[in-house]
Motif scaffolding. Structure first.
Motif, short mmCIF file in Angstrom:
data_model
loop_
_atom_site.label_atom_id
_atom_site.label_comp_id
_atom_site.label_asym_id
_atom_site.label_seq_id
_atom_site.Cartn_x
_atom_site.Cartn_y
_atom_site.Cartn_z
N PHE A 45 50.32 41.39 46.26
CA PHE A 45 51.30 41.47 47.35
C PHE A 45 50.94 42.52 48.40
O PHE A 45 51.01 42.23 49.61
N PRO A 46 50.54 43.74 48.04
CA PRO A 46 50.09 44.67 49.09
C PRO A 46 48.87 44.17 49.85
O PRO A 46 48.77 44.39 51.07
N LEU A 47 47.96 43.49 49.16
CA LEU A 47 46.82 42.91 49.87
C LEU A 47 47.27 41.83 50.84
O LEU A 47 46.76 41.73 51.96
N PHE A 48 48.22 41.01 50.41
CA PHE A 48 48.76 39.97 51.30
C PHE A 48 49.38 40.60 52.55
O PHE A 48 49.18 40.11 53.67
N THR A 95 48.43 34.45 52.84
CA THR A 95 48.11 35.08 54.11
C THR A 95 47.97 34.08 55.24
O THR A 95 48.57 34.24 56.32
N MET A 96 47.17 33.04 55.04
CA MET A 96 46.84 32.14 56.15
C MET A 96 48.04 31.37 56.69
O MET A 96 48.27 31.35 57.91
N GLY A 110 43.54 35.45 44.91
CA GLY A 110 43.95 34.10 45.28
C GLY A 110 45.37 34.07 45.81
O GLY A 110 45.65 33.40 46.82
N ILE A 111 46.28 34.81 45.16
CA ILE A 111 47.66 34.86 45.64
C ILE A 111 47.72 35.42 47.06
O ILE A 111 48.41 34.89 47.94
N THR A 139 39.98 41.43 33.08
CA THR A 139 40.02 42.09 34.38
C THR A 139 39.58 41.14 35.49
O THR A 139 40.19 41.10 36.57
N LEU A 140 38.53 40.39 35.26
CA LEU A 140 38.05 39.45 36.28
C LEU A 140 39.09 38.37 36.57
O LEU A 140 39.31 38.00 37.73
N GLU A 141 39.72 37.85 35.53
CA GLU A 141 40.75 36.83 35.73
C GLU A 141 41.92 37.39 36.53
O GLU A 141 42.44 36.75 37.44
N LEU A 142 42.33 38.61 36.20
CA LEU A 142 43.44 39.24 36.91
C LEU A 142 43.06 39.48 38.37
O LEU A 142 43.88 39.23 39.29
N ALA A 143 41.85 39.95 38.63
CA ALA A 143 41.42 40.23 40.01
C ALA A 143 41.35 38.94 40.83
O ALA A 143 41.80 38.91 41.99
N VAL A 144 40.79 37.88 40.25
CA VAL A 144 40.69 36.61 40.98
C VAL A 144 42.08 36.03 41.24
O VAL A 144 42.36 35.51 42.34
N TYR A 145 42.96 36.13 40.27
CA TYR A 145 44.33 35.63 40.43
C TYR A 145 45.05 36.38 41.55
O TYR A 145 45.69 35.77 42.43
N ALA A 146 44.93 37.71 41.55
CA ALA A 146 45.59 38.51 42.59
C ALA A 146 45.01 38.22 43.97
O ALA A 146 45.77 38.08 44.95
#
Length: 364
Positions: A236-239, A159-160, A153-154, A144-151
């Motif tokens: 993607f929704p976060l982006f 975004t920037m 990071g994407i 879960t932590l790896e998936l959250a950090v990956y998402a």
């Protein structure tokens, strides 16, 4: 005017020692005072006071979350004994397993036993498997932590640059396309986006696996490959949200006096955009990233279920279906605690990065 010092009488000893002022104090003499001074500085620091206030507020919040979750799970029809034995079990079998699991005791007693164990570091055992909850976390939490950090990071990596390109020419082609993509991304639910990604990039264009997980220690590339689609479904929704937020904040910053002054000094528009407007806009983005941790963890629950990832989210869904109150309580407590701590860290970083902020002080 010269002042002459009278000479001493004969036979009088002359003290030739020069008074050099106060003698230096040795380091050993200053040590206790230095320690006390540093301790007082730490105690009186705004960041520490902020952290203590937030932690004091977090205690009743965490207690309320766990108490509400415990009550809701026990109010729902059925219990762990009924779910584990299935619909064909006799009432006597259900009653016997209910007694063995301790589910016949009063609700308050069971909650107090669980809470007492948590306060001593014991998260209990799963009602379904008998496995300690700490072992379940050790097995599933890294996924879960790896998936959250990956998402995350994407979302931030995209975004920037997109926000900068959009604000460089407001109303231009890049700005309009980014706004349209952001609106579309915010309008699609996470689970719908996940299914679309599977259909497009796992069925019609088989670039990524639809389900499954490859541990990081087995193969790094395959591990990243197996997490790409679920990470995109979350990120993607976060982006889209972060891009709209950062774009609007940068455009507001471009109207400020310090930006106008920088332009008047002859600084190039790109440097004004990146070194001035973007830098100040990142404070707002940092705050939103911290506040959105709950949405990020909620996205992992959905993605892990759709893509069959062995994480905490999938375990939470299984525990809810089994009425495994102990496991559900532990996972909810972890998510609530993580959200509180990340929000606290965000506030502290905000205060450190922007020294103009003074928490706990009234504005005159």
């Amino acid at each position: 005017m010269t002042i002459r010092t009278p000479e001493p009488a004969s036979g009088t000893a002359v003290d030739t020692t020069t008074q050099a002022g106060p003698q230096p104090v040795h380091a050993t003499d200053q040590h206790p005072g230095q320690i006390a001074g540093r301790a007082m500085a730490v105690v009186q620091s705004p960041s520490l006071r902020l952290a203590l206030r937030r932690l004091a507020t977090a205690i009743p919040v965490l207690w309320g979350v766990t108490a509400l979750t415990f009550v809701v799970l026990n109010v729902l029809p059925g219990n762990a004994a009924q779910q584990l034995l299935g619909a064909e079990a006799t009432p006597e079998q259900v009653r016997q397993l209910t007694v063995e699991l301790g589910l016949d005791r009063p609700l308050v007693t069971r909650y107090w036993d669980w809470l007492s164990g948590v306060l001593t570091g014991d998260l209990g055992r799963s009602l379904a498997s008998g496995q300690p909850v700490t072992e379940i976390f050790a097995e599933r939490l890294p996924v879960t932590l790896e998936l959250a950090v990956y998402a995350l990071g994407i979302s931030l990596i995209l975004t920037m640059p997109v926000a900068l390109l959009a604000t460089r020419r407001p109303g231009g082609l890049v700005d309009r396309v980014s706004m349209a993509v952001s609106m579309a991304g915010l309008s699609i639910a996470n689970y719908v986006l996940a299914l679309l990604l599977v259909i497009v990039f796992a069925v019609y264009i088989p670039l990524f696996p639809a389900i499954g997980y490859v541990p990081l220690e087995e193969n790094i590339l395959e591990n990243i490959w197996s997490l790409t689609l679920p990470a995109v479904a979350i990120g993607f929704p976060l982006f889209c949200f972060y891009t709209r937020l950062l774009r609007g904040d940068i455009l507001d910053q471009m109207q400020e006096d310090y930006v106008v002054t920088a332009r008047a000094k002859g600084i190039s528009p790109f440097h004004v955009l990146t070194r001035h407007a973007l830098r100040n806009s990142l404070f707002g983005l940092l705050t939103i990233v911290g506040l959105n941790l709950g949405n990020l963890l909620g996205g992992t629950v959905i993605s892990e279920q759709i893509f069959a990832l062995p994480g905490i989210g999938q375990e939470l869904i299984q525990a809810i279906n089994n009425r495994d109150v102990i496991v559900v309580q532990a996972i909810v407590l972890f998510m609530a605690t993580a959200t509180v701590l990340v929000n606290l860290l965000t506030d502290i970083l905000y205060a450190i990065l922007d020294p103009r902020i003074r928490y706990g002080q009234r504005i005159a």
